[in-house]
Design a protein around this motif. Structure first.
Motif, PDB file in Angstrom:
ATOM      1  N   GLN A   1       0.810  -1.089   0.030  1.00  0.00           N
ATOM      2  CA  GLN A   1       0.016  -0.038  -0.015  1.00  0.00           C
ATOM      3  C   GLN A   1       0.883   1.341   0.044  1.00  0.00           C
ATOM      4  O   GLN A   1       0.561   2.158  -0.559  1.00  0.00           O
TER       5      GLN A   1
ATOM      6  N   GLU B   1       2.240   1.659  -3.407  1.00  0.00           N
ATOM      7  CA  GLU B   1       1.306   2.121  -4.463  1.00  0.00           C
ATOM      8  C   GLU B   1       0.799   3.520  -4.195  1.00  0.00           C
ATOM      9  O   GLU B   1       0.755   4.241  -5.086  1.00  0.00           O
TER      10      GLU B   1
ATOM     11  N   GLN C   1      -4.564   3.208 -14.463  1.00  0.00           N
ATOM     12  CA  GLN C   1      -4.932   1.810 -13.866  1.00  0.00           C
ATOM     13  C   GLN C   1      -5.115   0.985 -14.935  1.00  0.00           C
ATOM     14  O   GLN C   1      -4.804  -0.241 -15.018  1.00  0.00           O
TER      15      GLN C   1
ATOM     16  N   PRO D   1      -1.358   0.648 -10.125  1.00  0.00           N
ATOM     17  CA  PRO D   1      -2.066  -0.311  -9.583  1.00  0.00           C
ATOM     18  C   PRO D   1      -2.234   0.220  -8.224  1.00  0.00           C
ATOM     19  O   PRO D   1      -1.796   0.868  -7.290  1.00  0.00           O
TER      20      PRO D   1
ATOM     21  N   SER E   1      -4.163  -1.520  -5.141  1.00  0.00           N
ATOM     22  CA  SER E   1      -4.581  -2.909  -4.835  1.00  0.00           C
ATOM     23  C   SER E   1      -5.676  -3.002  -3.531  1.00  0.00           C
ATOM     24  O   SER E   1      -5.486  -1.925  -2.680  1.00  0.00           O
TER      25      SER E   1
END
Length: 436
Positions: free
Chosen positions: A147, A150, A189, A195, A197
């Motif tokens: 996380q 990203e 995306q 990405p 997630s």
């Protein structure tokens, strides 16, 4: 949500191998005390669950201080500690370490007493030498390394795109800007370049255990309240007697030691801190520190798990570990800013919290009723802390350049992408986060 876990593998260093071990650990670094994430012995950067890690040699440099209490200092063998914080279960991460970095870990641990490099089952040995902390703090429970990475990429992409939009069209209409940014995210995306997630599911076993702990501790304290009320006057009397007589040991560290510690600091926006010392020898102190750490662990686990440890928001991870049959305490933290600002932050905001635990350590500045004085005496406290501090041989952080504030900001930016704030004020605030 995938909660974070800790591991700490400890083993005494074999006689005559200490300097060889230091030299070997130094090969893991690309700067003093800072790990090369791609080093060949233990490539920290290959592990996508590992937030921070360190190797530190625990030496009882202030062990003689306990003689001021009329107690003979006990011998302590220099001990290697390999510790870190990871996403998910620590036992599975230890198994991953043992599998993917077996050769390097065997070379490192071969310097430890009793480790047979070619015969031991590495994963079993590591599990057998894993020490759990008495208290542990995670800045934001459930924020995984995936996380963090990203969200960093998202912020960088949105920041660059926002600058181009403003340069081309100005900044008069925040709704139009937001829509263009959201469209940009959707296209990126779809192309697989950005990405985001979804959060991993919370393991059922962890959820149940956490709920039992959250409810069970207050219920236990409530059940024991009558006993506490009986004990309290006697405990308070005993506490004041000790506070009036326990010696302070507060001389400054020598310049050479301070210079060595300073060499390891301020290479990044985040620093590490490692400290080790004796607990005061009275039974009252040793039971008190264990009880207070138990309470600290509860509050860190269930209350201060969203960016703040009381009023301090610069700590990423911290732990308090009792060693040597609860006679010694090891403290390790990962914090933003300089050591001076770190100490000042605590002194100015939560000196009482420092006193609760660390006043039970040998040589601590005198306290009054456990929470007053102590760390409020700034220079005395800083002298005490520097004397207990140990150099960290190797330290790794998976996201250099990012502070705890940056991580929180990036999460808010992502939240704005997913939930899309209404109203011009909310949109402007989201855009301001992206510009920061």
């Amino acid at each position: 949500m995938l909660a974070q876990s800790t591991f700490m593998i400890t083993a005494p260093v074999a006689e005559g191998r200490l300097e060889d071990l230091r030299a070997l650990l130094a090969t893991l670094n690309d700067r003093p005390g800072h790990a090369d994430p791609d080093n060949t012995l233990l490539p920290f950067g290959d592990f996508d669950r590992l937030h921070v890690a360190r190797f530190v040699i625990l030496e009882a440099n202030t062990a003689e201080d306990i003689a001021a209490h009329g107690v003979e200092p006990e011998p302590w063998t220099p001990t290697l500690a390999f510790l870190g914080d990871c996403d998910g279960r620590a036992d599975t991460f230890i198994a991953e370490l043992a599998t993917r970095a077996e050769r390097g870990l065997r070379r490192i641990f071969s310097h430890c007493h009793g480790f047979v490099e070619d015969q031991e089952s590495l994963v079993k040995w590591m599990h057998a030498h894993n020490v759990k902390p008495k208290a542990n703090y995670v800045n934001t429970l459930g924020r995984t390394l995936v996380q963090i990475r990203e969200e960093r990429t998202l912020h960088e992409a949105l920041s660059a795109k926002l600058k181009r939009i403003i340069a081309e069209n100005g900044s008069d209409d925040p709704r139009v800007i937001r829509q263009r940014l959201l469209s940009f995210v959707e296209l990126e995306q779809h192309a697989g370049r950005l990405p985001l997630s979804p959060p991993p599911p919370t393991p059922v076993v962890w959820r149940v255990r956490n709920l039992i702990h959250k409810i069970g501790v207050p219920l236990l304290l409530l059940a024991l309240l009558p006993l506490f009320l009986v004990i309290l006057p006697f405990a308070a009397l005993r506490l004041r007697m000790l506070e009036r007589t326990d010696p302070e040991i507060l001389e400054r560290s020598d310049r050479e030691s301070v210079a060595r510690l300073a060499e390891l600091e301020d290479h990044d926006v985040t620093n590490q801190f490692s400290a080790f010392g004796d607990v005061k020898p009275q039974a009252f102190r040793r039971y008190a520190v264990r009880f207070l750490l138990w309470l600290l662990d509860y509050t860190a686990r269930h209350i201060y798990n969203r960016g703040f440890l009381t009023r301090v928001n610069t700590i990423h991870f911290a732990r308090w570990v009792m060693l040597d049959d609860n006679k010694r305490l090891f403290f390790a933290s990962n914090y933003d800013g300089s050591l001076e600002s770190y100490m000042d932050d605590f002194i100015n905001k939560v000196a009482w919290g420092l006193n609760l635990v660390f006043s039970n350590g040998v040589g601590y500045p005198a306290t009054r009723w456990l929470i007053k004085d102590g760390a409020e005496q700034e220079q005395k406290f800083k002298n005490f802390l520097r004397r207990k501090q140990l150099p960290t041989e190797v330290w790794y952080k998976a996201y250099p350049g990012l502070t705890a504030f940056d991580l929180a900001r990036n999460s808010r930016i992502r939240h704005g992408v997913v939930h899309r704030p209404d109203g011009d004020q909310g949109i402007r605030q989201w855009l301001a986060e992206i510009e920061a």
